[in-house]
Design an enzyme around this catalytic site. Structure first.
Site, PDB file in Angstrom:
ATOM      1  N   LEU A  54       0.610 -17.073   9.729  1.00 32.22           N
ATOM      2  CA  LEU A  54       0.589 -18.514  10.005  1.00 32.22           C
ATOM      3  C   LEU A  54       1.070 -18.847  11.412  1.00 32.22           C
ATOM      4  O   LEU A  54       1.858 -19.765  11.607  1.00 32.22           O
ATOM      5  CB  LEU A  54       1.374 -19.280   8.933  1.00 32.22           C
ATOM      6  CG  LEU A  54       0.747 -19.214   7.525  1.00 32.22           C
ATOM      7  CD1 LEU A  54       1.606 -19.958   6.509  1.00 32.22           C
ATOM      8  CD2 LEU A  54      -0.676 -19.771   7.506  1.00 32.22           C
ATOM      9  N   GLY A 111      -4.521 -13.587  12.444  1.00 35.32           N
ATOM     10  CA  GLY A 111      -5.601 -13.211  11.533  1.00 35.32           C
ATOM     11  C   GLY A 111      -6.574 -14.362  11.367  1.00 35.32           C
ATOM     12  O   GLY A 111      -7.514 -14.538  12.146  1.00 35.32           O
ATOM     13  N   TYR A 135       0.839  -1.199   0.000  1.00 32.32           N
ATOM     14  CA  TYR A 135       0.000   0.000   0.000  1.00 32.32           C
ATOM     15  C   TYR A 135       0.878   1.256   0.000  1.00 32.32           C
ATOM     16  O   TYR A 135       2.100   1.162  -0.107  1.00 32.32           O
ATOM     17  CB  TYR A 135      -1.007  -0.057   1.157  1.00 32.32           C
ATOM     18  CG  TYR A 135      -1.931  -1.251   0.991  1.00 32.32           C
ATOM     19  CD1 TYR A 135      -2.737  -1.375  -0.152  1.00 32.32           C
ATOM     20  CD2 TYR A 135      -1.974  -2.284   1.919  1.00 32.32           C
ATOM     21  CE1 TYR A 135      -3.556  -2.483  -0.349  1.00 32.32           C
ATOM     22  CE2 TYR A 135      -2.793  -3.392   1.739  1.00 32.32           C
ATOM     23  CZ  TYR A 135      -3.581  -3.494   0.597  1.00 32.32           C
ATOM     24  OH  TYR A 135      -4.380  -4.590   0.394  1.00 32.32           O
TER      25      TYR A 135
HETATM   26  C1  FMN Z   1      -9.800 -11.226   5.297  1.00 30.19           C
HETATM   27  C2  FMN Z   1      -8.466 -10.603   5.511  1.00 30.19           C
HETATM   28  C3  FMN Z   1      -8.352  -9.228   5.539  1.00 30.19           C
HETATM   29  C4  FMN Z   1      -7.110  -8.616   5.776  1.00 30.19           C
HETATM   30  N1  FMN Z   1      -7.037  -7.259   5.877  1.00 30.19           N
HETATM   31  C5  FMN Z   1      -5.890  -6.695   6.323  1.00 30.19           C
HETATM   32  C6  FMN Z   1      -5.847  -5.325   6.703  1.00 30.19           C
HETATM   33  O1  FMN Z   1      -6.857  -4.612   6.694  1.00 30.19           O
HETATM   34  N2  FMN Z   1      -4.664  -4.821   7.116  1.00 30.19           N
HETATM   35  C7  FMN Z   1      -3.529  -5.588   7.203  1.00 30.19           C
HETATM   36  O2  FMN Z   1      -2.486  -5.087   7.592  1.00 30.19           O
HETATM   37  N3  FMN Z   1      -3.563  -6.889   6.889  1.00 30.19           N
HETATM   38  C8  FMN Z   1      -4.711  -7.462   6.478  1.00 30.19           C
HETATM   39  N4  FMN Z   1      -4.759  -8.808   6.245  1.00 30.19           N
HETATM   40  C9  FMN Z   1      -3.579  -9.623   6.528  1.00 30.19           C
HETATM   41  C10 FMN Z   1      -3.676 -10.148   7.967  1.00 30.19           C
HETATM   42  O3  FMN Z   1      -3.756  -9.087   8.887  1.00 30.19           O
HETATM   43  C11 FMN Z   1      -2.489 -11.043   8.301  1.00 30.19           C
HETATM   44  O4  FMN Z   1      -1.317 -10.284   8.191  1.00 30.19           O
HETATM   45  C12 FMN Z   1      -2.417 -12.249   7.375  1.00 30.19           C
HETATM   46  O5  FMN Z   1      -3.692 -12.850   7.211  1.00 30.19           O
HETATM   47  C13 FMN Z   1      -1.429 -13.301   7.890  1.00 30.19           C
HETATM   48  O6  FMN Z   1      -1.787 -13.702   9.197  1.00 30.19           O
HETATM   49  P1  FMN Z   1      -2.619 -15.075   9.460  1.00 30.19           P
HETATM   50  O7  FMN Z   1      -1.810 -16.199   8.830  1.00 30.19           O
HETATM   51  O8  FMN Z   1      -2.693 -15.174  10.957  1.00 30.19           O
HETATM   52  O9  FMN Z   1      -3.964 -14.942   8.826  1.00 30.19           O
HETATM   53  C14 FMN Z   1      -5.973  -9.423   5.968  1.00 30.19           C
HETATM   54  C15 FMN Z   1      -6.091 -10.823   5.914  1.00 30.19           C
HETATM   55  C16 FMN Z   1      -7.320 -11.412   5.723  1.00 30.19           C
HETATM   56  C17 FMN Z   1      -7.410 -12.906   5.739  1.00 30.19           C
END
Ligand code: FMN
Length: 383
Positions: free
Chosen positions: A302, A324, A183
């Site tokens: 993850l 997340g 971004y």
């Molecule tokens: C549905 C969705 C929306 C997301 N929106 C954002 C966001 O608004 N800002 C951001 O920094 N990352 C966003 N991400 C990335 C997550 O914050 C996170 O960094 C990513 O999913 C990896 O973590 P996880 O493996 O625990 O899901 C989003 C991820 C998902 C799945």
């Protein structure tokens, strides 16, 4: 047993009861940037005690900075009133601390919501002119962004500060700048998207100038005792892109400027990226930043298991774990992790009846057990 994951930590004047953060997650459900009932459910649910800190989704500082028409924003009085309703709801019923992620999508804006394909909008779908450091599109078929003038850059710094004042007025505990995932702030940092020849492009010092100006303006606009941090991508995973070494340079400069933490993610800038996905694959990046600069770090990506999270914190891999999808799947993740690790964590008062210690009672008592306060099950003030 003492759990590192469930040990408290202070960021400036904010003390968090544990190291678990609900990651910002775009909901693509706002109306002209304004939060609505969906956000009461989404953020309200997390605020009941599943983590020490719950972040809002990427909340954009102006309408052009949105990814989609349905993205969240904080540029108008209506946006502020709508987000205040969600904030007040979470405070009334929940126990988590609350933060806002401020953002601008730059050249990754003007797309369909992911469920509709996530492609760039057409004119019939009300596409808008995106803006970025240079007139370099994200990918083939994407619109060419307007290259920001110096006047535009100063306007954007002002937009970030204005949104930060709104966050402060609402009463949030913390602001995170979105400096990752390709971004706008990240677009300035990476030489792949920043091809400027003025003082905002070229050397690392020039490419981090805009993020540092935004940080300084937001820091000045937000209450002095409340923390401001930043999420970054520590690598573009593409040759010739932004690197971990540059992330360390940025972390030093931000720490000097009063940044309270760096949330270390990766990627998102360039579709050519090749990411070696594996559990906790981004931890080493944050660990390097933490060890080389001494700034507090969050690790994301993850992280799904209680023992995995405990090991990351206990081994010095990060100060916080950010979840997340794992916590979306199990919104009570922190409660379950506390049980697995033999620790205590906060439950919202109205949720106390489900605490495992209450289950031996056939009918939940309206009285908390005498041991409650000693065991630290915070929030047991009302049943
Ligand atoms: C549905 C969705 C929306 C997301 N929106 C954002 C966001 O608004 N800002 C951001 O920094 N990352 C966003 N991400 C990335 C997550 O914050 C996170 O960094 C990513 O999913 C990896 O973590 P996880 O493996 O625990 O899901 C989003 C991820 C998902 C799945």
């Amino acid at each position: 047993m003492t759990s590192a994951l469930f040990s408290p930590i202070a960021l400036r004047g904010l003390t968090l009861p544990n190291r678990i953060v609900v990651s910002p997650m775009c909901q693509y459900n706002s109306d002209d940037g304004s939060a609505n009932d969906w956000h009461l459910m989404h953020l309200g649910g997390f605020s009941l005690g599943a983590a020490g800190l719950v972040m809002t989704e990427m909340t954009n500082v102006n309408a052009v900075g949105r990814i989609t028409h349905r993205c969240a924003g904080l540029w108008s009085d209506a946006n502020e009133a709508a987000l205040k309703r969600v904030h007040d709801f979470c405070r009334a019923y929940g126990v988590a601390k609350l933060g806002v992620q401020l953002a601008h999508a730059g050249r990754k804006g003007s797309t369909q919501v992911p469920a509709a394909g996530g492609k760039p909008l057409t004119a019939e779908q009300k596409a808008w002119q995106t803006e970025a450091p240079s007139a370099v599109p994200y990918d083939q078929g994407w619109s060419v962004p307007h290259a920001l003038t110096k006047g535009d850059i100063q306007r954007l710094v002002g937009d970030f500060a204005a949104s930060a004042r709104r966050v402060d007025r609402i009463g949030y505990d913390l602001i995170e700048l979105h400096g990752g995932h390709g971004y706008l702030l990240h677009q300035f940092m990476s030489p792949l998207s920043n091809q400027r020849t003025d003082e905002y492009g070229g050397s690392t010092a020039n490419r981090i100038r805009f993020p540092l100006e935004v940080f300084a303006a937001v820091r000045a606009a937000f209450s002095a005792d409340k923390p401001v941090g930043i999420r970054v991508s520590a690598t573009d995973w593409v040759d010739g892109g932004w690197t971990l070494e540059e992330t360390v340079v940025l972390a030093h400069a931000l720490k000097e400027a009063g940044c309270d933490y760096m949330d270390v993610s990766t990627g998102g800038l360039d579709p050519r990226q090749k990411i070696p996905l594996a559990p906790g694959y981004q931890v080493p990046f944050g660990e390097t930043v933490r060890k080389e600069t001494g700034i507090k770090t969050m690790s994301v990506g993850l992280i799904t298991g209680a023992r995995q999270a405990e090991d990351i914190i206990a081994s010095g891999g990060a100060d916080f774990v950010v979840l997340g999808r794992g916590i979306m799947y199990d919104p009570r993740w922190a409660w379950h992790a506390a049980e697995e690790l033999g620790a205590e964590t906060a439950y919202a008062p109205k949720m106390m009846a489900c605490h495992p210690k209450m289950r031996p009672q056939v009918f939940p008592s309206r009285q908390a057990p005498a041991t409650w306060s000693r065991t630290g099950a915070a929030g047991a003030t009302e049943l």
